[in-house]
Every structure is written in structure tokens, then in C-alpha cells.
Scaffold this motif. Structure first.
Motif, mmCIF file in Angstrom:
data_model
loop_
_atom_site.group_PDB
_atom_site.id
_atom_site.type_symbol
_atom_site.label_atom_id
_atom_site.label_comp_id
_atom_site.label_asym_id
_atom_site.label_seq_id
_atom_site.Cartn_x
_atom_site.Cartn_y
_atom_site.Cartn_z
ATOM 1 N N GLU A 1 6.949 -50.922 41.142
ATOM 2 C CA GLU A 1 7.058 -49.632 40.262
ATOM 3 C C GLU A 1 6.929 -48.666 41.341
ATOM 4 O O GLU A 1 6.687 -48.471 42.258
ATOM 5 C CB GLU A 1 5.474 -50.426 39.977
ATOM 6 N N PHE A 2 8.219 -47.576 40.835
ATOM 7 C CA PHE A 2 7.651 -46.618 41.433
ATOM 8 C C PHE A 2 7.193 -45.265 40.350
ATOM 9 O O PHE A 2 7.409 -44.542 39.030
ATOM 10 C CB PHE A 2 9.002 -46.555 41.251
ATOM 11 N N PHE A 3 6.499 -44.606 41.054
ATOM 12 C CA PHE A 3 5.550 -43.020 39.912
ATOM 13 C C PHE A 3 6.578 -42.045 40.592
ATOM 14 O O PHE A 3 6.987 -41.888 41.813
ATOM 15 C CB PHE A 3 3.858 -43.122 40.742
ATOM 16 N N LEU A 4 6.936 -41.006 39.534
ATOM 17 C CA LEU A 4 7.093 -39.935 40.004
ATOM 18 C C LEU A 4 6.887 -39.206 39.085
ATOM 19 O O LEU A 4 6.437 -38.652 38.136
ATOM 20 C CB LEU A 4 8.945 -40.017 40.197
ATOM 21 N N ASP A 5 7.071 -37.210 39.141
ATOM 22 C CA ASP A 5 6.667 -35.900 38.619
ATOM 23 C C ASP A 5 7.309 -35.906 37.352
ATOM 24 O O ASP A 5 8.875 -36.756 36.926
ATOM 25 C CB ASP A 5 7.178 -35.043 39.268
ATOM 26 N N ILE B 1 10.613 -34.039 36.920
ATOM 27 C CA ILE B 1 12.092 -34.315 37.287
ATOM 28 C C ILE B 1 12.239 -35.573 36.810
ATOM 29 O O ILE B 1 13.670 -35.430 36.827
ATOM 30 C CB ILE B 1 11.102 -34.956 38.972
ATOM 31 N N TYR C 1 15.059 -51.845 44.855
ATOM 32 C CA TYR C 1 16.008 -50.918 46.146
ATOM 33 C C TYR C 1 17.216 -50.298 45.489
ATOM 34 O O TYR C 1 16.962 -49.228 45.986
ATOM 35 C CB TYR C 1 15.964 -51.905 46.945
ATOM 36 N N GLU D 1 14.736 -47.132 43.607
ATOM 37 C CA GLU D 1 14.017 -46.112 44.688
ATOM 38 C C GLU D 1 15.279 -45.364 44.890
ATOM 39 O O GLU D 1 14.809 -44.450 45.164
ATOM 40 C CB GLU D 1 13.360 -47.239 45.756
ATOM 41 N N ARG D 2 16.416 -45.704 45.393
ATOM 42 C CA ARG D 2 17.267 -44.642 45.593
ATOM 43 C C ARG D 2 17.929 -43.627 44.941
ATOM 44 O O ARG D 2 18.445 -42.603 45.275
ATOM 45 C CB ARG D 2 18.627 -45.724 46.120
ATOM 46 N N VAL E 1 15.579 -43.069 42.533
ATOM 47 C CA VAL E 1 14.765 -41.750 42.508
ATOM 48 C C VAL E 1 14.672 -41.040 43.824
ATOM 49 O O VAL E 1 14.350 -39.573 43.089
ATOM 50 C CB VAL E 1 13.366 -42.439 42.455
ATOM 51 N N ARG E 2 15.309 -41.212 44.286
ATOM 52 C CA ARG E 2 15.241 -40.524 45.373
ATOM 53 C C ARG E 2 15.992 -39.213 45.241
ATOM 54 O O ARG E 2 16.303 -37.943 45.750
ATOM 55 C CB ARG E 2 16.277 -41.001 46.950
ATOM 56 N N HIS F 1 15.355 -36.640 42.889
ATOM 57 C CA HIS F 1 14.327 -35.577 43.995
ATOM 58 C C HIS F 1 15.257 -34.978 44.248
ATOM 59 O O HIS F 1 15.223 -33.874 44.429
ATOM 60 C CB HIS F 1 13.471 -35.894 44.397
#
Lengths: 122, 118
Positions: free
Chosen positions: A39-43, A46, A78, A81-82, A84-85, A88
């Protein structure tokens, strides 16, 4: 580097973050879930500013919009995640005239990252 | 001519400042990763509160501990991102409280690519 590729929304999103806009905290974060359940939490801002696919999923009468959760059973953790990076990175440097550093991409993930990027239109 | 170039470099400087003030941290625990955006003067306490907000209070701010990955140094609540010199995109580990004096061991979902090369 052509800055007109990206919408003006990204730059104001990022400046709102700097100004600590805490009026409505309720739906601030969205959760993206990968194929193996990472799970990836982000604004939310964004996520919506940088990917039109995610933006469309979060607007309108979908369950995703209500819960602020989006499942991506086709994208591994994986890779996600990249992504989401990258979202940002995009939010940070859109409409910026400062020197923009390269976004690092490991060669092993490049192909799968490309497929995910195409799907998410970002 | 000189004034416009001065203004231009001022705009560039301000823009540069915003760009370098912006940062996000990746906080990891089990199979969850939290991307928390913050300014240099935000405290560790703020980061914990944002994580609690993201999980809709399933994880509570006072039952979290943030650690630096390799050494496992515990970060104190009132330290700021600036004083800790934490750069953007840094990974921090989070553990949750088991009981009054006990914290769970660090357990973070591995990344197949970067763990292989490090």
C-alpha cells in the motif's frame, strides 16, 4: 526541457504544500494498492495533478472516489513505488525554471515502468 | 536591462528556494509506504500526525516511532527535518508500540531492485 508539457495545476499544488494548507484534512491522502497488496499513501493533490488516469478514477461516482483507494492488480509494488516517486518529482519540478535533475531509473525496471507509465498516462 | 536580469535572477532564486524546500519522505512499515510531503521546518511529530491522518487514525501518532534505516536511530518528536538534515526521498522505518515499553522489531517489505544492489 519544455515546461508547457505539464499543467499549471502541479506548480500551485506544490506551493500549497509549502504554505501548509490544512483547511480540510479529511480526504488529503489516497492509497494506491499494488498487485501483491503493498500500500502506498500519498497526497491526493499530487496524485491527481500528475496522472490523468488517477485523476479520472478519483473524480466522479466511483468507489475509488469515495474511499480514496485505488487498486492496481496489474502493477507490482516496486514499480508502483517508483511511479509514486515520479509523481512527486513531476509535482516538484513542473513550471520550474531551476535546473532540473534527472529522474533516476534502474535499467532492470525500465520496461515495466514504461508499461505502467503508459497505463497511468504520466 | 540590468533591472530585468536582476528580477529574473530573483524569480529564479525564489523558484529555486521553493524547489529545494519541497521534500517528501518515504516511511515504511510492513507492506505500507507513506509518502509524506513536508518543509524543512516541520517536526518529526508533524510527520507522525500526517501518517495517522493517512491511515485515518488506525495508527496513532503517539504509538509510532520513526527510525533511520541502517543504524536504527530513533528520531525524537521535536527534531525538525532541517536539523536532522534529511534529504527528499529518504526512506525512514516506522515501528509501532506493542506495550508500554516495548516496540515491535523493524519489518519492512523488501525492494527487489535496490536491496539486491546495496
Amino acid at each position: 526541457f519544455t515546461s508547457n508539457k505539464y499543467s499549471n495545476k502541479s506548480s500551485s499544488v506544490f506551493r500549497n504544500t509549502i504554505n501548509m494548507n490544512e483547511d480540510n484534512d479529511e480526504g488529503k491522502y489516497v492509497k494506491l494498492v499494488s498487485s501483491e497488496g503493498q500500500e502506498f499513501f500519498l497526497d491526493k493533490e499530487i496524485a491527481m495533478a500528475s496522472s490523468s488516469t488517477i485523476c479520472k478514477m478519483l473524480e466522479g461516482e466511483f468507489r475509488e472516489a469515495r474511499d480514496n483507494v485505488i487498486q492496481f492488480p496489474a502493477i507490482d509494488g516496486y514499480i508502483l513505488e517508483r511511479v509514486v516517486r515520479y509523481l512527486h518529482y513531476k509535482a516538484q519540478y513542473s513550471n520550474s525554471s531551476a535546473r532540473i535533475p534527472d529522474f533516476p531509473i534502474e535499467p532492470e525496471v525500465a520496461l515495466e515502468l514504461l508499461i505502467a507509465a503508459k497505463y497511468l498516462d504520466c | 536591462m540590468a533591472l530585468s536580469s536582476l528580477l529574473f535572477s530573483l524569480v529564479w532564486f525564489v523558484d529555486d528556494y521553493f524547489v529545494h524546500s519541497f521534500r517528501y519522505l518515504r516511511i515504511k512499515r510492513h507492506s505500507q509506504t507513506f509518502f509524506i510531503t513536508c518543509n524543512p521546518d516541520h517536526t518529526i511529530k508533524y510527520v507522525k500526525e500526517q501518517i495517522a491522518l493517512a491511515t485515518k487514525d488506525e495508527l496513532k501518532a503517539d504509538q509510532m516511532r520513526l527510525l533511520l534505516p541502517k543504524k536504527g536511530t530513533v528520531l525524537t518528536d521535536d527534531a525538525t527535518i532541517q536539523t536532522l538534515e534529511i534529504k527528499s526521498d529518504t526512506v525512514l522505518h516506522m515501528v509501532s508500540k506493542i506495550s508500554d515499553n516495548e516496540w515491535e522489531p523493524v519489518d519492512v517489505f523488501p525492494d527487489p531492485i535496490s536491496d539486491k544492489s546495496s
